[in-house]
Enzyme design. Sequence first.
Site, PDB file in Angstrom:
ATOM      1  N   THR A  27       0.878  -1.167   0.000  1.00 44.87           N
ATOM      2  CA  THR A  27       0.000   0.000   0.000  1.00 44.87           C
ATOM      3  C   THR A  27       0.914   1.215   0.000  1.00 44.87           C
ATOM      4  OG1 THR A  27      -0.056   0.281   2.401  1.00 44.87           O
ATOM      5  CG2 THR A  27      -1.671  -1.232   1.449  1.00 44.87           C
ATOM      6  N   GLY A  55       2.848  -1.382   4.919  1.00 49.82           N
ATOM      7  CA  GLY A  55       2.195  -0.124   5.302  1.00 49.82           C
ATOM      8  C   GLY A  55       3.262   0.948   5.431  1.00 49.82           C
ATOM      9  N   VAL A  81       7.128  -2.475   7.180  1.00 50.97           N
ATOM     10  CA  VAL A  81       6.940  -1.021   7.192  1.00 50.97           C
ATOM     11  C   VAL A  81       7.728  -0.366   6.064  1.00 50.97           C
ATOM     12  CG1 VAL A  81       7.210   1.097   8.533  1.00 50.97           C
ATOM     13  CG2 VAL A  81       6.550  -1.025   9.689  1.00 50.97           C
ATOM     14  N   LYS A  82       7.020   0.439   5.267  1.00 51.90           N
ATOM     15  CA  LYS A  82       7.681   1.166   4.177  1.00 51.90           C
ATOM     16  C   LYS A  82       8.222   2.491   4.703  1.00 51.90           C
ATOM     17  CE  LYS A  82       5.786   1.133  -0.020  1.00 51.90           C
ATOM     18  NZ  LYS A  82       4.669   1.296  -1.003  1.00 51.90           N
ATOM     19  N   ILE A  83       9.490   2.719   4.400  1.00 53.57           N
ATOM     20  CA  ILE A  83      10.168   3.956   4.815  1.00 53.57           C
ATOM     21  C   ILE A  83      10.803   4.558   3.565  1.00 53.57           C
ATOM     22  CG2 ILE A  83      12.150   4.826   6.148  1.00 53.57           C
ATOM     23  CD1 ILE A  83      11.412   2.935   8.382  1.00 53.57           C
TER      24      ILE A  83
END
Length: 235
Positions: A27, A55, A81-83
């Site tokens: 996402t 996310g 987790v997308k960073i």
Amino acid sequence: MKFFLDTGNVEEVRRAAELGVLDGVTTNPTLLAKENKPFREALVEMCGLVDIVNGEVVATDAAGMIAEAREIAALHPNIVVKIPMTPEGFKAIKAVRREGIRVNVTLVFSPAQALLVAKAGAYFVSPFLGRLDDIGQDGMRLLREIMEVYRPYNFETQVLAASLRHPMHVIEAAKLGAHIATMPYKVFEQLFKHPLTDKGLDAFLKDWEKARAVLGDILPVEARLAVGQAGKNKK
Ligand code: E4P
């Protein structure tokens, strides 16, 4: 190659997951913003359908990203987790990795960035191929170069080909050995289709129907009723 759906829509994930070939979801803030649903709910529901759900944080400073990463990761064990690919992002990666949070570094557009991502020990690196094509550059060349620079070092970071626009992008990414392709639902659907498949199936069914009186039915009448073929093939 793993297939991820690039979407904020839980129903799309549900429909794709039913087909048994979906491995995960990516996402991003734009995709989730299109849905009329609290993001936590959306991510948790998706986690019930596939093994990996990405996310993304929206803070831009390290402290904010670390706090958001913890919140997002705590939603479900399937979360990655997308960073974003920024120096602040890297400070955040260093901190959250120590806590066992898996990170996907997003918005990657050069092999140098991808090298840094691998050195930082991220779980996924996300080169955005379609967005390079959009500005007249060669997205697939970026993927080729990333695969090339990763190969000699056996980095553990998995290459997630992102921003894919059509099935040929998926095939090219597969040929180059990308670990994952993430695609919109429309592209996922297109992967199934070929006009000769439809034409061939149509001919098979017509021929069977013509000879059905002699051939008989595959299912006995009760079984046909049970699967809803009753009206269609009832004698
Ligand atoms: C991947 O994680 C991104 O959400 C995505 O692939 C971006 O694609 P777009 O360029 O079509 O927005």
